[in-house]
Design a protein around this motif. Structure first.
Motif, mmCIF file in Angstrom:
data_model
loop_
_atom_site.group_PDB
_atom_site.id
_atom_site.type_symbol
_atom_site.label_atom_id
_atom_site.label_comp_id
_atom_site.label_asym_id
_atom_site.label_seq_id
_atom_site.Cartn_x
_atom_site.Cartn_y
_atom_site.Cartn_z
ATOM 1 N N ARG A 49 0.824 -1.209 0.000
ATOM 2 C CA ARG A 49 0.000 0.000 0.000
ATOM 3 C C ARG A 49 0.862 1.265 0.000
ATOM 4 O O ARG A 49 0.412 2.318 -0.422
ATOM 5 C CB ARG A 49 -0.943 0.002 1.213
ATOM 6 N N HIS A 50 2.071 1.144 0.475
ATOM 7 C CA HIS A 50 2.970 2.300 0.504
ATOM 8 C C HIS A 50 4.082 2.163 -0.527
ATOM 9 O O HIS A 50 5.098 2.865 -0.450
ATOM 10 C CB HIS A 50 3.564 2.477 1.911
ATOM 11 N N GLY A 51 3.874 1.267 -1.491
ATOM 12 C CA GLY A 51 4.872 1.060 -2.531
ATOM 13 C C GLY A 51 4.742 2.071 -3.653
ATOM 14 O O GLY A 51 3.986 3.051 -3.572
ATOM 15 N N SER A 52 5.460 1.812 -4.749
ATOM 16 C CA SER A 52 5.518 2.771 -5.856
ATOM 17 C C SER A 52 4.729 2.323 -7.083
ATOM 18 O O SER A 52 4.613 3.087 -8.044
ATOM 19 C CB SER A 52 6.988 2.988 -6.267
ATOM 20 N N ARG A 53 4.193 1.107 -7.080
ATOM 21 C CA ARG A 53 3.460 0.614 -8.239
ATOM 22 C C ARG A 53 2.009 1.087 -8.201
ATOM 23 O O ARG A 53 1.494 1.503 -7.157
ATOM 24 C CB ARG A 53 3.510 -0.912 -8.292
ATOM 25 N N ALA A 54 1.314 0.991 -9.329
ATOM 26 C CA ALA A 54 -0.076 1.448 -9.392
ATOM 27 C C ALA A 54 -1.018 0.545 -8.631
ATOM 28 O O ALA A 54 -2.056 0.986 -8.126
ATOM 29 C CB ALA A 54 -0.522 1.542 -10.855
ATOM 30 N N ALA A 55 -0.667 -0.751 -8.537
ATOM 31 C CA ALA A 55 -1.597 -1.717 -7.958
ATOM 32 C C ALA A 55 -0.825 -2.909 -7.418
ATOM 33 O O ALA A 55 0.378 -3.065 -7.655
ATOM 34 C CB ALA A 55 -2.602 -2.169 -9.013
ATOM 35 N N PHE A 56 -1.534 -3.774 -6.702
ATOM 36 C CA PHE A 56 -0.989 -5.062 -6.298
ATOM 37 C C PHE A 56 -2.111 -6.095 -6.319
ATOM 38 O O PHE A 56 -3.238 -5.822 -5.929
ATOM 39 C CB PHE A 56 -0.312 -5.000 -4.925
ATOM 40 N N VAL A 57 -1.788 -7.276 -6.831
ATOM 41 C CA VAL A 57 -2.754 -8.367 -6.967
ATOM 42 C C VAL A 57 -2.786 -9.160 -5.668
ATOM 43 O O VAL A 57 -1.739 -9.473 -5.090
ATOM 44 C CB VAL A 57 -2.376 -9.285 -8.141
ATOM 45 N N VAL A 58 -4.000 -9.492 -5.205
ATOM 46 C CA VAL A 58 -4.156 -10.238 -3.954
ATOM 47 C C VAL A 58 -4.752 -11.607 -4.258
ATOM 48 O O VAL A 58 -5.854 -11.707 -4.822
ATOM 49 C CB VAL A 58 -5.054 -9.482 -2.961
ATOM 50 N N ASP A 59 -4.038 -12.663 -3.875
ATOM 51 C CA ASP A 59 -4.540 -14.026 -4.058
ATOM 52 C C ASP A 59 -5.715 -14.301 -3.131
ATOM 53 O O ASP A 59 -5.772 -13.787 -1.997
ATOM 54 C CB ASP A 59 -3.449 -15.042 -3.722
ATOM 55 N N ALA A 60 -6.636 -15.147 -3.588
ATOM 56 C CA ALA A 60 -7.730 -15.628 -2.740
ATOM 57 C C ALA A 60 -8.282 -16.899 -3.358
ATOM 58 O O ALA A 60 -8.554 -16.948 -4.560
ATOM 59 C CB ALA A 60 -8.829 -14.583 -2.601
ATOM 60 N N ALA A 61 -8.444 -17.927 -2.521
ATOM 61 C CA ALA A 61 -8.987 -19.197 -2.995
ATOM 62 C C ALA A 61 -10.172 -19.663 -2.156
ATOM 63 O O ALA A 61 -10.735 -20.715 -2.439
ATOM 64 C CB ALA A 61 -7.896 -20.271 -2.992
ATOM 65 N N GLU A 62 -10.520 -18.876 -1.129
ATOM 66 C CA GLU A 62 -11.677 -19.209 -0.295
ATOM 67 C C GLU A 62 -12.224 -17.919 0.301
ATOM 68 O O GLU A 62 -11.550 -16.877 0.286
ATOM 69 C CB GLU A 62 -11.293 -20.190 0.805
#
Length: 434
Positions: free
Chosen positions: A196-209
């Motif tokens: 959240r405090h990084g420099s990229r536009a987004a981050f992908v979050v894994d979820a399987a349940e």
């Protein structure tokens, strides 16, 4: 002030958000079309839907900018940019990456945005940033999915969402990611904060349940307690998690009211799922109307009147009717015309359905096809949409505002890849509660 506001890239996807909110006891309303319409203050969840999934370039930018400006007035805790749980898009059509850039443009101080499209109860999973979707009882990687790898508008040739988004972002930078082990090893919160405090536009979050999405929802709610809105890109799965964690309620069981007469379904979906649903309805006695290819390509507009007369006569005779532009990609009309303009087809089907309702020939309507549904409802004059009752996952039964041509109708909205094979039979002949 609302708990959740959302912008949806098509109408059927937006109806899924409404359904998930309703399922867990939240009051939700969807605004359709006019960006000057005031955002209601009497609901927990408020959203805006438009046909951005079928748009690109300047048209896409103008629509999403207007929607974000409108929905920002809700001053909600969480803002969801709703995308299909299959996450299909391209740089030139319905670009999720471009949507993320426009979110940053409107909310420049937010920082990297979480992307969580999984919807486990609907067979959609993200693992190590690769996206998966179920089909016919099996789970497939997105780029090997029998439907999504060959989607007529946005075929998916890559399953890694970091690569998909990198191709759609102007910087070309791949997003960061939070992978499945973080849900078990206690590192999720630390990784969330770092990204959240990084420099990229987004981050992908894994979820399987569902529990994984609940963790994401709690992180969003915690952020919103400090600064609104907390923003996420995701599907109906994250809306369900936001509702679950807010209400701590079990899912409500809906009762489906029976039809008041014959049912009219209109479909512009080329998916094999919808083709099987049409075949099942026809096998159970529904009248099938294949919209002529010449009408779809605008070569014979006079055929629209003949189409309406045919459908009207069948409805007047008490028949359930399914009018469709194609039965899968093997339909000769599809092979002959290829993908057709979503706006013109949506207008054609919306006019047909609206006129049949206005004439009192049906009060029970089904609209199939995510890319065309927004255009169809705009043609019907729909301004607001609310859930009447739970039905099947991602396909609720809704009602509209009083100004619509279909006011007072039961309205089933279904995307191309969703729903059981017998969905139309269930809609036309609901099973009484046990």
């Amino acid at each position: 002030m609302s708990y959740v506001s959302f912008v949806a890239d098509d109408l059927t996807g937006a109806s899924d958000v409404l359904a998930q909110a309703h399922r867990y006891g939240l009051d939700a309303v969807l605004l359709v079309g006019d960006s000057s319409r005031p955002v209601p203050a009497d609901c927990d969840v408020v959203g805006i839907a438009g046909p951005s999934r079928s748009l690109g370039g300047a048209d896409f930018d103008a629509l999403v900018r207007a929607q974000l400006e409108q929905v920002a007035t809700a001053d909600a805790d969480v803002l969801l940019y709703k995308v299909c749980s299959t996450c299909d898009s391209s740089p030139s059509r319905g670009s999720i990456g471009r949507g993320i850039e426009l979110l940053h443009e409107r909310f420049p101080d937010h920082g990297p945005i979480a992307v969580a499209p999984a919807q486990p109860d609907f067979g959609r999973y993200t693992a190590f940033s690769n996206h998966f979707a179920g089909h016919s009882g099996r789970v497939h990687r997105l780029d090997r999915h029998p439907v999504m790898a060959h989607h007529p508008s946005t075929p998916m040739h890559e399953a890694d969402l970091r690569r998909v988004l990198a191709a759609q972002l102007r910087t070309g930078d791949a997003p960061e990611a939070i992978h499945l082990p973080s849900h078990a090893d206690g590192s999720f919160t630390e990784q969330w904060q770092a990204h959240r405090h990084g420099s990229r536009a987004a981050f992908v979050v894994d979820a399987a349940e569902d529990g994984h999405l609940d963790t994401v929802a709690r992180a969003l709610r915690k952020e919103a307690a400090r600064r609104r809105p907390a923003i996420a890109v995701g599907s109906g799965g994250i809306m369900a998690a936001l509702a679950r964690t807010a209400t701590d309620r079990s899912p409500r069981a809906g009762t489906v009211p029976p039809p008041s007469g014959p049912v009219l379904a209109v479909s512009a979906s080329a998916s094999s799922t919808t083709a099987a649903q049409i075949a099942d309805a026809v096998a159970h006695g529904w009248a099938e109307i294949a919209v002529p290819a010449r009408l779809l390509t605008g070569q014979a507009p006079s055929l629209a009147g003949e189409l309406e007369k045919t459908v009207a006569a069948l409805l007047a005779d008490g028949r359930n009717v399914i009018a469709h532009t194609t039965r899968g990609t093997q339909d000769p009309r599809y092979a002959g015309t290829g993908p057709v303009d979503a706006a013109s087809v949506g207008e054609l089907l919306g006019t047909l359905a609206g006129n049949m309702a206005a004439k009192g020939l049906t009060r029970d309507l089904a609209v199939f096809g995510g890319d065309t549904s927004s255009h169809a409802l705009l043609t019907m004059g729909v301004g607001e949409l609310r859930v009447s009752s739970q039905f099947v996952t991602a396909a609720p039964i809704c009602h509209t505002d009083s100004g619509a041509a279909v006011a007072g109708c039961r309205l089933l909205l279904k995307g191309g890849q969703v729903g059981p094979t017998d969905i139309l039979q269930r809609f036309a002949q609901p099973t009484p509660p046990a």
